[in-house]
Design an enzyme around this catalytic site. Structure first.
Site, PDB file in Angstrom:
ATOM      1  N   TYR A  43      22.522 -44.400  38.759  1.00 53.62           N
ATOM      2  CA  TYR A  43      21.565 -42.754  37.996  1.00 53.62           C
ATOM      3  C   TYR A  43      19.994 -42.757  38.169  1.00 53.62           C
ATOM      4  O   TYR A  43      19.142 -41.808  37.759  1.00 53.62           O
ATOM      5  CB  TYR A  43      21.974 -42.665  36.825  1.00 53.62           C
ATOM      6  N   HIS A 101      31.676 -48.360  38.629  1.00 57.26           N
ATOM      7  CA  HIS A 101      31.471 -46.662  38.735  1.00 57.26           C
ATOM      8  C   HIS A 101      32.932 -45.720  40.046  1.00 57.26           C
ATOM      9  O   HIS A 101      32.822 -44.970  39.087  1.00 57.26           O
ATOM     10  CB  HIS A 101      30.534 -46.535  38.967  1.00 57.26           C
TER      11      HIS A 101
END
Length: 270
Positions: A43, A101
């Site tokens: 991110y 993730h």
């Protein structure tokens, strides 16, 4: 409200919350009452999360911090340094929860290679708890075989009234694996739903608040995000909304299996 691992059920996602505007949004979330921040190496918001937490004046133990390890850091010898860098970016010695993730695309890196490194990172004190994201039942079973029962405490998956992921969520509940919902309000795709609209009118609540309240009533964590002050505050109001059993059941029935995040290299979903 918190789950059995101390994770506040209402969290604030930080995807897209970059730069000064991102810090402002995260800061407003903390000011509003959010105490669970979700970030990830991919991110590029770990620094913003850290700056907002420090600016808030809140003690470290008042904010639950989650980050996620990117797939490019799965190779032998790469995961621990990457998580150490994440902690440095945030400005903490330890995150509360470190997640994988995604499973390695197309299984290019063996599951044991990166899960054992995640366990090493935990043993070194870089993360208090460890979990995964986008893992199927088969992958969770394999993870348990590698790390032992109870090692994985969270699975973050796409989950909202249009994709309830009921089979996977039930499995997680049976194994004491908490569930975190990403895209919990389906990026606005719920806004015209008649069932959610009807329930919302009965409570004087928005469709988004109803969806979030449903997720928390199910015991899930939800991590909505926004750059808009009114939406950040409005989403948080879902923590004050209590749904009746028949309303929860009506929302359960909305499942369309409508997955928005489905990369070609992703796992074979349940």
């Amino acid at each position: 409200m918190k789950n059995q691992y101390g994770m506040p059920l209402m969290g604030f996602g930080t995807y897209g919350r970059t730069g000064a505007a991102g810090i402002a949004a995260i800061s407003l979330a903390l000011e509003t009452g959010y105490r669970h921040l979700d970030t990830a190496q991919d991110y590029n918001t770990e620094r913003e999360v850290g700056e907002a937490v420090r600016a808030s004046g809140l003690a470290r133990n008042e904010v639950f911090l989650t980050t996620k390890v990117a797939t490019q850091n799965f190779a032998e010898g790469r995961l621990v340094p990457s998580l150490r860098k994440s902690c440095e970016e945030i400005g903490v010695d330890q995150v509360d929860l470190a997640l994988i993730h995604w499973p390695s695309p197309r299984g290019e890196v063996p599951l044991a290679t990166y899960l054992t490194q995640l366990a090493e990172a935990q043993s070194l004190g870089l993360a208090s708890l460890m979990g995964v994201s986008n893992f199927t039942i088969a992958l969770l079973e394999e993870a348990e075989a590698i790390l032992g029962k109870g090692a994985i405490v969270n699975n973050q998956v796409e989950l909202n009234p249009y994709i309830t992921n009921a089979k996977l969520a039930a499995y997680c509940n049976s194994r004491e694996i908490s569930v975190t919902c990403y895209q919990p309000i389906s990026k606005g795709r719920l806004k015209d739903d008649p069932v959610l609209t009807r329930i919302g009118k009965q409570h004087g609540a928005s469709v988004e608040q109803v969806a979030l309240a449903w997720e928390m009533a199910r015991g899930y964590c939800a991590i909505p995000t926004s750059s808009r002050a009114e939406r950040i505050r409005s989403n948080y109001e879902a923590t004050r909304l209590s749904l009746a059993p028949d309303e929860i059941a009506a929302i359960d029935a909305l499942d369309r299996g409508r997955r928005a995040v489905d990369p070609a290299w992703g796992p074979e979903w349940d």
